[in-house]
Design an enzyme around this catalytic site. Sequence first.
Site, PDB file in Angstrom:
ATOM      1  N   TYR A 202       0.841  -1.198   0.000  1.00 56.31           N
ATOM      2  CA  TYR A 202       0.000   0.000   0.000  1.00 56.31           C
ATOM      3  C   TYR A 202       0.875   1.248   0.000  1.00 56.31           C
ATOM      4  CZ  TYR A 202      -3.152   3.613   1.787  1.00 56.31           C
ATOM      5  OH  TYR A 202      -3.860   4.778   1.955  1.00 56.31           O
TER       6      TYR A 202
ATOM      7  N   ASP B 176      -0.267  15.419   5.988  1.00 56.77           N
ATOM      8  CA  ASP B 176      -1.235  15.089   4.945  1.00 56.77           C
ATOM      9  C   ASP B 176      -2.436  16.022   5.050  1.00 56.77           C
ATOM     10  OD1 ASP B 176      -2.775  13.901   3.017  1.00 56.77           O
ATOM     11  OD2 ASP B 176      -3.210  12.090   4.163  1.00 56.77           O
TER      12      ASP B 176
ATOM     13  N   ASP C 216      -3.158   5.446  -2.479  1.00 55.25           N
ATOM     14  CA  ASP C 216      -4.020   6.559  -2.083  1.00 55.25           C
ATOM     15  C   ASP C 216      -4.124   7.518  -3.268  1.00 55.25           C
ATOM     16  OD1 ASP C 216      -5.212   8.778  -0.911  1.00 55.25           O
ATOM     17  OD2 ASP C 216      -3.941   8.740   0.878  1.00 55.25           O
TER      18      ASP C 216
ATOM     19  N   ASP D  22      -6.354  10.171  -2.968  1.00 55.75           N
ATOM     20  CA  ASP D  22      -7.020  11.325  -2.363  1.00 55.75           C
ATOM     21  C   ASP D  22      -8.459  11.471  -2.867  1.00 55.75           C
ATOM     22  OD1 ASP D  22      -4.882  12.079  -0.671  1.00 55.75           O
ATOM     23  OD2 ASP D  22      -3.833  12.949  -2.375  1.00 55.75           O
TER      24      ASP D  22
ATOM     25  N   HIS E 249      -7.798   4.038  -3.837  1.00 56.66           N
ATOM     26  CA  HIS E 249      -9.003   4.495  -3.143  1.00 56.66           C
ATOM     27  C   HIS E 249      -9.148   6.005  -3.346  1.00 56.66           C
ATOM     28  CE1 HIS E 249      -6.878   6.205   0.389  1.00 56.66           C
ATOM     29  NE2 HIS E 249      -6.212   5.064   0.527  1.00 56.66           N
TER      30      HIS E 249
ATOM     31  N   GLU F 219     -11.693   9.337  -2.105  1.00 52.26           N
ATOM     32  CA  GLU F 219     -12.483   9.669  -0.918  1.00 52.26           C
ATOM     33  C   GLU F 219     -13.465  10.784  -1.189  1.00 52.26           C
ATOM     34  OE1 GLU F 219      -9.098  12.500   1.154  1.00 52.26           O
ATOM     35  OE2 GLU F 219      -8.733  10.376   0.765  1.00 52.26           O
TER      36      GLU F 219
ATOM     37  N   CYS G  22      -5.818  13.981   6.321  1.00 50.71           N
ATOM     38  CA  CYS G  22      -5.673  12.596   6.742  1.00 50.71           C
ATOM     39  C   CYS G  22      -6.969  12.158   7.398  1.00 50.71           C
ATOM     40  CB  CYS G  22      -4.514  12.474   7.725  1.00 50.71           C
ATOM     41  SG  CYS G  22      -4.488  10.925   8.658  1.00 50.71           S
TER      42      CYS G  22
ATOM     43  N   ARG H  76     -13.724   5.354  -0.617  1.00 50.81           N
ATOM     44  CA  ARG H  76     -13.474   5.675   0.791  1.00 50.81           C
ATOM     45  C   ARG H  76     -14.479   6.716   1.263  1.00 50.81           C
ATOM     46  NH1 ARG H  76      -7.851   8.282   3.188  1.00 50.81           N
ATOM     47  NH2 ARG H  76      -8.885   9.882   4.430  1.00 50.81           N
TER      48      ARG H  76
ATOM     49  N   GLU I  33     -13.957   4.895   6.539  1.00 51.06           N
ATOM     50  CA  GLU I  33     -12.786   5.394   7.267  1.00 51.06           C
ATOM     51  C   GLU I  33     -13.100   5.731   8.723  1.00 51.06           C
ATOM     52  OE1 GLU I  33      -9.871   5.451   7.987  1.00 51.06           O
ATOM     53  OE2 GLU I  33      -8.768   7.054   6.968  1.00 51.06           O
TER      54      GLU I  33
ATOM     55  N   ASN J 197      -8.451   0.083   7.708  1.00 54.39           N
ATOM     56  CA  ASN J 197      -7.292   0.963   7.832  1.00 54.39           C
ATOM     57  C   ASN J 197      -6.728   0.860   9.245  1.00 54.39           C
ATOM     58  OD1 ASN J 197      -5.376   2.957   7.624  1.00 54.39           O
ATOM     59  ND2 ASN J 197      -6.818   4.653   7.608  1.00 54.39           N
TER      60      ASN J 197
END
Length: 298
Positions: free
Chosen positions: A42, A57, A84, A86, A111, A113, A121, A156, A186, A209
């Site tokens: 990951y 982040d 990731d 974003d 993923h 989000e 984050c 996500r 999440e 996660n």
Amino acid sequence: MSERATTTLRKLLAEPGCVVAPGVADAFAARLVKLEGFKAIYMTGFGTSLTRLGMPDVGLLTASEMIDNASRIADASELPLVADADTGYGNPINTRRTIRDYEKAGVAGVHIEDQQWPKRCGHLAGKRVIPTAEMVAKIKAACDARRDRDFVIIARCDAIAVEGLEPALERGERYREAGADVLFIEAPVGREQVEIVSKRFKGVPLLYNMAASGKTPDLPADELGRLGFKLAIYPNWVILAAIPAMRGALRELKQSGSIAGLRGKAANFKEFTEIAGLPEIQQLEEKYGLPEDQRAGL
């Protein structure tokens, strides 16, 4: 011809149990994950921001920086990489390009989000989420954009901290209907919320996660598998484990002015070069007939 990383990831997700994917932020750590025999890897967003910018982040990295990093990790590890991505870096049209670029980088899945930009984050305060319909459109765009049908789209949802658990679960249902292959709810708080997520999406592939914040409980992979989680990511644990050793080495050097006391605590140069892949380079040098005095030796 070797199997595509996307196909390998699909097969792993179809097997019983939960796939363990250690999180890394650079190609060096990616090689360590490969050498330790993991089946997937990951790319952490927070770790990438820290290693590339020295900053948290909070939406400072660009899509091109993230994709470049993902490409290097995928190449160094030769493992199916979940990255990731974003928010997809804009609206559904931007998301289409993001998916295409991650695909070209050799990534097996991403993923995206439902946060507003600049994002945070998932375990930091100050998050804001976009309307459900807008995220649904992004997921549909992501699914349409992929050229490789095995490329894994993970939706996500960051809404628990903003709207509460039930609205987040309702969002998750909509995201699954939109075509997401895996759901990533999440930052559930405590085991009770984890079990609610598990029961609500029974039979749906879920991502867990294992963040360092402590909000989400530290559950072993076999238990996560029983709860229906097919993929567990451990975003920054390699970095977190390295920090005490790195700071200890720096403090000893500063206090003593010497590295003599570090030799017994650190990896030796041979191990260092082996992790870097020097033996592979030496084999290639021999294969292609480089003169002895031009070969990389110890």
